[in-house]
Scaffold this active site. Sequence first.
Site, PDB file in Angstrom:
ATOM      1  N   ASN A 115     115.881 -40.548   1.438  1.00  0.00           N
ATOM      2  CA  ASN A 115     115.606 -41.590   2.414  1.00  0.00           C
ATOM      3  C   ASN A 115     116.414 -42.863   2.260  1.00  0.00           C
ATOM      4  O   ASN A 115     116.512 -43.660   3.188  1.00  0.00           O
ATOM      5  CB  ASN A 115     114.105 -41.892   2.420  1.00  0.00           C
ATOM      6  CG  ASN A 115     113.345 -40.753   3.039  1.00  0.00           C
ATOM      7  OD1 ASN A 115     113.586 -40.427   4.190  1.00  0.00           O
ATOM      8  ND2 ASN A 115     112.486 -40.115   2.276  1.00  0.00           N
ATOM      9  N   LYS A 135     107.555 -27.804  11.199  1.00  0.00           N
ATOM     10  CA  LYS A 135     108.472 -28.558  10.354  1.00  0.00           C
ATOM     11  C   LYS A 135     107.767 -29.848   9.941  1.00  0.00           C
ATOM     12  O   LYS A 135     106.900 -30.357  10.644  1.00  0.00           O
ATOM     13  CB  LYS A 135     109.785 -28.877  11.076  1.00  0.00           C
ATOM     14  CG  LYS A 135     109.665 -29.760  12.248  1.00  0.00           C
ATOM     15  CD  LYS A 135     110.272 -31.132  12.197  1.00  0.00           C
ATOM     16  CE  LYS A 135     110.887 -31.518  10.907  1.00  0.00           C
ATOM     17  NZ  LYS A 135     110.959 -33.026  10.830  1.00  0.00           N
ATOM     18  N   THR A 167     114.442 -30.393   9.675  1.00  0.00           N
ATOM     19  CA  THR A 167     115.335 -31.540   9.442  1.00  0.00           C
ATOM     20  C   THR A 167     115.624 -31.571   7.939  1.00  0.00           C
ATOM     21  O   THR A 167     116.496 -30.853   7.471  1.00  0.00           O
ATOM     22  CB  THR A 167     114.727 -32.864   9.936  1.00  0.00           C
ATOM     23  OG1 THR A 167     113.430 -33.029   9.376  1.00  0.00           O
ATOM     24  CG2 THR A 167     114.653 -32.895  11.453  1.00  0.00           C
ATOM     25  N   GLU A 190     109.293 -34.401   1.397  1.00  0.00           N
ATOM     26  CA  GLU A 190     110.624 -34.788   0.913  1.00  0.00           C
ATOM     27  C   GLU A 190     110.612 -35.038  -0.591  1.00  0.00           C
ATOM     28  O   GLU A 190     109.907 -35.904  -1.080  1.00  0.00           O
ATOM     29  CB  GLU A 190     111.139 -36.011   1.675  1.00  0.00           C
ATOM     30  CG  GLU A 190     111.646 -35.620   3.058  1.00  0.00           C
ATOM     31  CD  GLU A 190     112.059 -36.795   3.925  1.00  0.00           C
ATOM     32  OE1 GLU A 190     112.832 -36.557   4.865  1.00  0.00           O
ATOM     33  OE2 GLU A 190     111.609 -37.912   3.666  1.00  0.00           O
ATOM     34  N   THR A 200     105.953 -36.682  11.207  1.00  0.00           N
ATOM     35  CA  THR A 200     107.132 -36.138  11.876  1.00  0.00           C
ATOM     36  C   THR A 200     106.992 -34.688  11.715  1.00  0.00           C
ATOM     37  O   THR A 200     107.622 -34.056  10.900  1.00  0.00           O
ATOM     38  CB  THR A 200     108.478 -36.481  11.254  1.00  0.00           C
ATOM     39  OG1 THR A 200     108.532 -37.838  11.091  1.00  0.00           O
ATOM     40  CG2 THR A 200     109.615 -36.021  12.163  1.00  0.00           C
TER      41      THR A 200
END
Lengths: 400, 400
Positions: A395, A176, A150, A273, A187
Amino acid sequence: MVNKTLTAPLGFQVGAVKAGIKRSGKFDLGLIVADVPCTAAAVFTKNKIASPTIAISRKHVRNGQVQAVFVNAGNANACTGQQGHDDGMAICRQVAERLGIKPSDVLVTSTGIIGKMLPMDKVEAGIDQAINGLAHSAARGKELARAIMTTDLTPKLAYREIMLGKRVVKIAGIAKGSGMIAPNMATMLGYITTDVAISAPLLRQAMREACDITFNKVSVDNHNSTNDSAIVLASGLAKNRMLESDSRNYQLFAEGLRQVCDDLARQIAADGEGARCAVTVRLTGAATKAQAHKAIRAIVDSPLVRTAFNGADPNWGRIVSAVGYSGARFDPAKLLCKIAGTTVYENGGPCAFDAAVLSRKMKKKYWEIDVDLAIGTCDDFCYTCDLSHGYITINAEYHT
Amino acid sequence: MVNKTLTAPLGFQVGAVKAGIKRSGKFDLGLIVADVPCTAAAVFTKNKIASPTIAISRKHVRNGQVQAVFVNAGNANACTGQQGHDDGMAICRQVAERLGIKPSDVLVTSTGIIGKMLPMDKVEAGIDQAINGLAHSAARGKELARAIMTTDLTPKLAYREIMLGKRVVKIAGIAKGSGMIAPNMATMLGYITTDVAISAPLLRQAMREACDITFNKVSVDNHNSTNDSAIVLASGLAKNRMLESDSRNYQLFAEGLRQVCDDLARQIAADGEGARCAVTVRLTGAATKAQAHKAIRAIVDSPLVRTAFNGADPNWGRIVSAVGYSGARFDPAKLLCKIAGTTVYENGGPCAFDAAVLSRKMKKKYWEIDVDLAIGTCDDFCYTCDLSHGYITINAEYHT
């Protein structure tokens, strides 16, 4: 990057296609298909708001036999109620029909945005195309590693070979991660193939133990996802003698599996991230396992600590004060803190150190924090990363 | 901005000076001095790594009598060991000597960087200068509100008057917040003056109850500080009849005190480091008070949730999934979530809503999140803010 993929262990084909679920038009749908029914085990999210696909996959893996795994990225099929469940079952039926296997031997996993129905026309066309393109090739395996991404910047692959007697056993994994990454599954999607011959209960045990000390030690943002799944399929085609509980061969396989998961877990932390650096936080000297966990969580869940990581700032005050409010017992007069190998806090007070030199060490990609509570013998660790402008950009702008 | 300051209630002078502790050269040292010995109460940080000044102030307030409060910003005098303690005591002695009062009637509070010794030469000169400049003026009161700031962008003042029979009772407060802000006190300093006549045990009760539902409901970054203190001094000069437990007048005063603390708490959330918006999160329908707290914490401690606030993104999936992993019991089929008054999740699934319209509401400075767990009757709330690029900039660059 590792050159071996999920197709390296004997008996696995994969497919990966651009089904149009991701807005970017990149690879977003894939299949892992075994040549034979596999022994399987899986670990799923503990989030009570789980994707309906989690319930389906949990049910289908229960008997320990699986032959195909579906995955899509770009849409999590979460908070989608009965329709989401029906869509998940339709996927299992379509895959099973095309492959001539039972729907209950198919697992379904998804990641991406929450609360939107899957675009089933695209999914159905994608499944057809993926099955038409199934291959044992490493190239296809790498496409699959991309299809599950993602906000990940890099595909994550890991591979180990072990010798069980004269048999080579192969273990390959892809994963991932990126956001919504917290202990107790994130996630995070992880897929592992192996050609080991093993019983379902033993595979379950090995997988649960491996996940506990690898994937479940990753924290990017303290947010457990609705879709986390880690799945292992074992084809048995390595033709080793069936592993026995507590045997040396079982230990060798379990360690190989742990290494693959650990490798993937570290890659997930390093590609959190917006991450600039991957930090391993090690906690020792706690009175109990639970208190070690509390202290670790207070450190890695503190945005103040993680922005200091980002700034390569040896700000031990934030780390020590996080331990201070963690609820863990410690001896303030003996508390010890090291950053990147340099002791910064000892005997209840700050140490003299060269901040510029230490800051340069913290500018590296990989380094460690060590904290000793000096009160007991229990320990814990966590793989985390810094909190950066990149995280905010990703985000605050990833819109529903 | 409120025009009344700590000098509005009868019997209080303040001093504020630029002592050179802050690198910026701004106001950084102050004193609150009462004309008479005051009834006093205070609430302090629960962090086990507390500033030595906390131990001193906790001891000095224990008998319920205080006449002066010292504060400095720019240096927290935390993790400074015996020297830090000695410095704190030296401050109390100097203030007491100059004012002709007892050192044990002086409280000492500090905020700023952790792990550096106070520059005592500057502090001593600053105390002399502050005492020379003591005044009952509102202007001096505003300077004090600035002197306690660290990364705060605005001074925080609140004021209420209540009538107890025919007597006017005044309650004034100032506070600083910004970073290291979490429930159970934050890097938060709060100072309240009042001229009410009240006993120490009753003032303690009113203060503890007020802090519990105001300052302790603020979360900016889930990081409890080493120095948090909220202090109230009551001069008694309003000459109301001494308040009695459970009396209507006590209730009126307690409510006035709560309102002053609540006003300051909301200002702290709104001025959280880098904050664009102040969000009140309300949680209802929990099975127990502890579970309500767990669910609230999961929501406000999630960087994913708070970056969505920053992006004015009605991303209910992050909120609902945070509740999902909070450990709080809820009924997934009845869970309800509202953002800025708009129902976004109901009956276990997403609702149709106009995302653009809702996003515009979220772009305002103040709005709310409502979550109902639909399983019990317990509730909780929290004042928080968004997580922004500003927070990262401030905290990645605030170097040790």
